[in-house]
Design an enzyme around this catalytic site. Structure first.
Site, PDB file in Angstrom:
ATOM      1  N   HIS A 129       0.839  -1.210   0.000  1.00  0.00           N
ATOM      2  CA  HIS A 129       0.000   0.000   0.000  1.00  0.00           C
ATOM      3  C   HIS A 129       0.879   1.268   0.000  1.00  0.00           C
ATOM      4  O   HIS A 129       0.708   2.158  -0.831  1.00  0.00           O
ATOM      5  CB  HIS A 129      -0.910  -0.015   1.238  1.00  0.00           C
ATOM      6  CG  HIS A 129      -1.841   1.160   1.337  1.00  0.00           C
ATOM      7  ND1 HIS A 129      -3.158   1.087   0.947  1.00  0.00           N
ATOM      8  CD2 HIS A 129      -1.650   2.427   1.789  1.00  0.00           C
ATOM      9  CE1 HIS A 129      -3.726   2.266   1.147  1.00  0.00           C
ATOM     10  NE2 HIS A 129      -2.838   3.104   1.668  1.00  0.00           N
ATOM     11  N   GLU A 130       1.825   1.310   0.938  1.00  0.00           N
ATOM     12  CA  GLU A 130       2.660   2.519   1.043  1.00  0.00           C
ATOM     13  C   GLU A 130       3.551   2.668  -0.189  1.00  0.00           C
ATOM     14  O   GLU A 130       3.790   3.790  -0.649  1.00  0.00           O
ATOM     15  CB  GLU A 130       3.524   2.473   2.317  1.00  0.00           C
ATOM     16  CG  GLU A 130       2.717   2.433   3.622  1.00  0.00           C
ATOM     17  CD  GLU A 130       1.701   3.564   3.777  1.00  0.00           C
ATOM     18  OE1 GLU A 130       1.917   4.640   3.188  1.00  0.00           O
ATOM     19  OE2 GLU A 130       0.682   3.364   4.473  1.00  0.00           O
ATOM     20  N   HIS A 139      -5.693   6.432  -2.906  1.00  0.00           N
ATOM     21  CA  HIS A 139      -6.464   5.291  -2.389  1.00  0.00           C
ATOM     22  C   HIS A 139      -7.434   4.829  -3.469  1.00  0.00           C
ATOM     23  O   HIS A 139      -7.994   5.631  -4.200  1.00  0.00           O
ATOM     24  CB  HIS A 139      -7.233   5.699  -1.131  1.00  0.00           C
ATOM     25  CG  HIS A 139      -6.320   5.879   0.050  1.00  0.00           C
ATOM     26  ND1 HIS A 139      -6.639   6.681   1.113  1.00  0.00           N
ATOM     27  CD2 HIS A 139      -5.087   5.377   0.318  1.00  0.00           C
ATOM     28  CE1 HIS A 139      -5.640   6.654   1.987  1.00  0.00           C
ATOM     29  NE2 HIS A 139      -4.683   5.871   1.519  1.00  0.00           N
ATOM     30  N   CYS A 140      -7.611   3.515  -3.548  1.00  0.00           N
ATOM     31  CA  CYS A 140      -8.410   2.927  -4.628  1.00  0.00           C
ATOM     32  C   CYS A 140      -9.831   2.674  -4.138  1.00  0.00           C
ATOM     33  O   CYS A 140     -10.057   2.345  -2.973  1.00  0.00           O
ATOM     34  CB  CYS A 140      -7.762   1.623  -5.073  1.00  0.00           C
ATOM     35  SG  CYS A 140      -8.623   0.827  -6.431  1.00  0.00           S
ATOM     36  N   CYS A 145      -8.731  -4.133  -3.449  1.00  0.00           N
ATOM     37  CA  CYS A 145      -7.389  -3.711  -3.872  1.00  0.00           C
ATOM     38  C   CYS A 145      -6.558  -3.315  -2.652  1.00  0.00           C
ATOM     39  O   CYS A 145      -7.070  -2.716  -1.695  1.00  0.00           O
ATOM     40  CB  CYS A 145      -7.503  -2.532  -4.834  1.00  0.00           C
ATOM     41  SG  CYS A 145      -5.918  -1.827  -5.327  1.00  0.00           S
ATOM     42  N   CYS A 164      -5.280  -4.019  -7.696  1.00  0.00           N
ATOM     43  CA  CYS A 164      -6.243  -4.248  -8.772  1.00  0.00           C
ATOM     44  C   CYS A 164      -5.494  -3.976 -10.076  1.00  0.00           C
ATOM     45  O   CYS A 164      -4.383  -3.429 -10.054  1.00  0.00           O
ATOM     46  CB  CYS A 164      -7.455  -3.328  -8.630  1.00  0.00           C
ATOM     47  SG  CYS A 164      -7.115  -1.593  -8.943  1.00  0.00           S
ATOM     48  N   CYS A 167      -4.293  -0.294 -10.580  1.00  0.00           N
ATOM     49  CA  CYS A 167      -3.197   0.137  -9.702  1.00  0.00           C
ATOM     50  C   CYS A 167      -1.908  -0.610 -10.065  1.00  0.00           C
ATOM     51  O   CYS A 167      -0.818  -0.028 -10.036  1.00  0.00           O
ATOM     52  CB  CYS A 167      -3.567  -0.110  -8.236  1.00  0.00           C
ATOM     53  SG  CYS A 167      -4.912   0.961  -7.687  1.00  0.00           S
TER      54      CYS A 167
END
Lengths: 177, 450
Positions: A129-130, A139-140, A145, A164, A167
């Site tokens: 994520h980071e 942010h998705c 995701c 996803c 991304c």
């Protein structure tokens, strides 16, 4: 900034930097996820001591922004971007805590293992994520995701340990793979 | 979607501004920051922001003052107060002044998401509400005519059907029912809508003046005609001419009008050559033209000319269900015009408005609401605000000790007739007598319909 520097970023690996007491299992899990999910070159950097310089006595937590600033000022040993794994509880001024912290298009991302109850799969999700933020990802809206904003551990466990396709496209482009 | 939502973070602490800024960016919002209340107002003057996150304690203009100024100048912007644990009271004050929510520092990231979700949901509902109100307006309004009763719906359908024809129209209706609005609506929906709509009140013009106004004149046509002037028949050029109170037109003018309608040509005063004119005629009257024809005061041939299509605008008492809608409309209008916030009517007052006879129809209702709004000192209009509609209620029954029974009958019957707008059936019902008896009483007491 990150977009402009994409070419130079591609020539250098992603550094994984342990701060404080970080189990080898955690490092292995994160490195494995990056190799498997993105397939980009990685380098595990020599570990550093716990970031006591960022300790806030009032909150009994560690200031994420100060740790990022300190790492950014260090010699990153040829790594274009660094993912630091820390064993302390992180905060940013307005929030009670954060699982991790990274600025959009920045060079350094933090992952706190403190609240993850020693579960490597959670660390992997925070790390991916980071790293997405370092690759300019917001942010998705896709709830599965890994870039979806996790409000707590419950949310985090419902998120999948991968991006996803939209991304992933952005991350692989930025990672040059 | 989120990209369209703009957020302004106002805090004197750089670290707080940055933390929130980065969080909003990661969430996909358009975010900006301002280090003070003054700087925030400058940002707001330059561009629109949907949501402001404002720190309560700032040097210079504090959060409370910024909330007030924002609500005053940018009422569509939502404000969220950020405050420390010790200043909840101030946050509550800010909420009373119009802030949407508050967050206690430090807060969990999910609290911020929840606040954002709540505000965005509220904004979405607000948008939907405005859209639906617009849709409702389309149903309940027809070119500035307000009403949703079956009588008005039938009138709207009729206007739509006849608007595109060129046939002359006669609009019947009591005074104050909105005959001119109906004429305007017909014009607006017709093929002549881009040409002028000229209303003329025949009752207000003397015969000679009306002739020169309608037909125009050349220079020197009569004493005082220093310059040539076009008449309304010419000026209207392809538009609609609305002759209100056509029953007031003199016999001589009736002949002239008839000729124009038959030939579509006019001869200006002082000219000998006729010129062609193109207009659609809509006439209106509150008087029974048939009775005038029988009495020999209105020409039958002119009546047939102007009465190709007849529209009847119902009096307000026959569409009492429209009264709340009209009251709401007039409240909005006069609150805005008088710069007062009067937007409610108590159920007692509405009951009184619904049961009033409204002999002056919508115009009387409009005047009543305007007067009540002007004199109102509160946001809600109570029954007392409409006391002037029924003077007897507040002032008590007039002293009738010296009145004879016949005098009392006259006063009471006249009052009931006025209250019902001279609706014989309604008045007879209220007096609990037959229509025949009421007619006898009207005749006996020499009462005349106004």
């Amino acid at each position: 900034m990150a977009w402009k520097n994409r070419e130079s970023l591609l020539q250098h690996p992603l550094g994984i930097l342990p701060l404080g007491r970080v189990e080898g299992e955690m490092i292995k899990a994160v490195a494995g996820a990056f190799a498997g999910e993105i397939g980009m070159p990685l380098r595990v950097m020599p570990g550093l001591e716990s970031p006591d310089y960022a300790f806030d006595r009032h909150r009994i937590q560690y200031d994420a922004a100060r740790i990022i600033t300190r790492i950014e000022s260090m010699d990153l040993a040829g790594c274009a971007r660094v993912l630091a794994l820390v064993d302390v509880d992180l905060f940013v001024p307005v929030f009670t805590f954060v699982f991790g912290e990274a600025r959009l298009g920045g060079r350094v991302a933090l992952v706190s293992l403190f609240r993850l109850e020693d579960r490597p799969e959670r660390a992997v999700k925070i790390a991916l994520h980071e790293f997405g933020h370092l690759c300019m990802l917001d942010h998705c809206r896709e709830s599965r995701c890994v870039m979806h904003f996790a409000k707590g551990l419950g949310h985090l466990d419902r998120v999948a340990p991968y991006y996803c396709r939209y991304c992933l496209g952005q991350v692989t482009y930025m990672a040059g793979v | 979607m989120k990209q369209q939502v703009s957020v302004l973070v106002v805090d004197d602490e750089l670290i707080v501004r940055e933390s929130l800024y980065h969080w909003f960016k990661k969430e996909g919002y358009r975010a900006e920051t301002a280090p003070s209340g003054e700087a925030a107002l400058e940002c707001l003057a330059k561009e629109r922001f949907d949501i402001l996150f404002v720190d309560m304690k700032m040097p210079g203009m504090d959060g409370l003052e910024l909330v007030e100024k924002t609500q005053e100048r940018y009422p569509d912007a939502s404000v969220v107060i950020i405050t420390a644990y010790g200043s909840i009271d101030t946050a509550v004050t800010a909420m009373k002044k119009g802030a949407s929510d508050y967050l206690l520092k430090p807060f969990k990231p999910d609290q911020l998401s929840l606040v954002m979700e709540k505000i965005l949901r509220h904004k979405r509902l607000d948008r939907e509400c405005r859209y639906l109100k617009g849709e409702l307006d389309k149903i309940t309004r027809f070119d500035n005519i307000i009403g949703e009763s079956p009588e008005m719906q039938a009138l709207y359908a009729m206007i739509t059907d006849i608007a595109d024809t060129d046939a002359p129209i006669l609009i019947l209706g009591e005074t104050g029912t909105g005959k001119e609005l109906v004429a305007k609506a017909i014009h607006a929906k017709s093929g002549r809508k881009n040409a002028p709509f000229i209303p003329i009140n025949c009752g207000s013009l003397p015969d000679t003046l009306m002739e020169s106004e309608l037909f125009g004149f050349t220079r020197g046509a009569f004493t005082g005609a220093h310059a040539a002037r076009k008449g309304y028949f010419e000026v209207v050029a392809g538009g609609t001419l609305f002759l209100d109170e056509i029953g007031e037109v003199s016999s001589r003018m009736q002949v002239d009008l008839l000729r124009v309608l038959e030939e579509k040509k006019i001869t200006k005063l002082g000219e000998t050559t006729p010129r062609e004119v193109d207009f659609r005629l809509i006439s209106a009257t509150r008087r029974g033209l048939e009775r005038m024809i029988k009495a020999g005061t209105f020409r039958q041939d002119l009546f047939f000319r102007i009465n190709v299509i007849t529209l009847e605008v119902p009096p307000l008492r026959k569409r009492a269900s429209d009264i709340p809608l009209l009251v709401d409309h007039f409240l909005t209008r006069y609150s805005r015009e008088t710069n007062k916030r009067v937007d409610r009517v108590t159920s007692d007052a509405m009951g009184a408005l619904l049961s009033h006879g409204w002999p002056g129809n919508v115009r009387e209702l409009e005047n009543a609401v305007e007067r009540a709004v002007v004199l109102s000192r509160s946001r809600t209009l109570s029954l007392e605000a409409f006391d002037f509609l029924t003077p007897g209620r507040k002032q008590g029954v007039p002293d009738t000790r010296n009145h004879t029974l016949r005098e009392m009958e006259r006063v009471h019957v006249a009052k009931i007739l006025e209250q019902t707008g001279w609706n014989i059936t309604q008045a007879a019902g209220l007096l609990d007598i037959s229509r025949t008896t009421l007619h006898r009483m009207i005749k006996r007491n020499g009462l005349e319909k106004p």
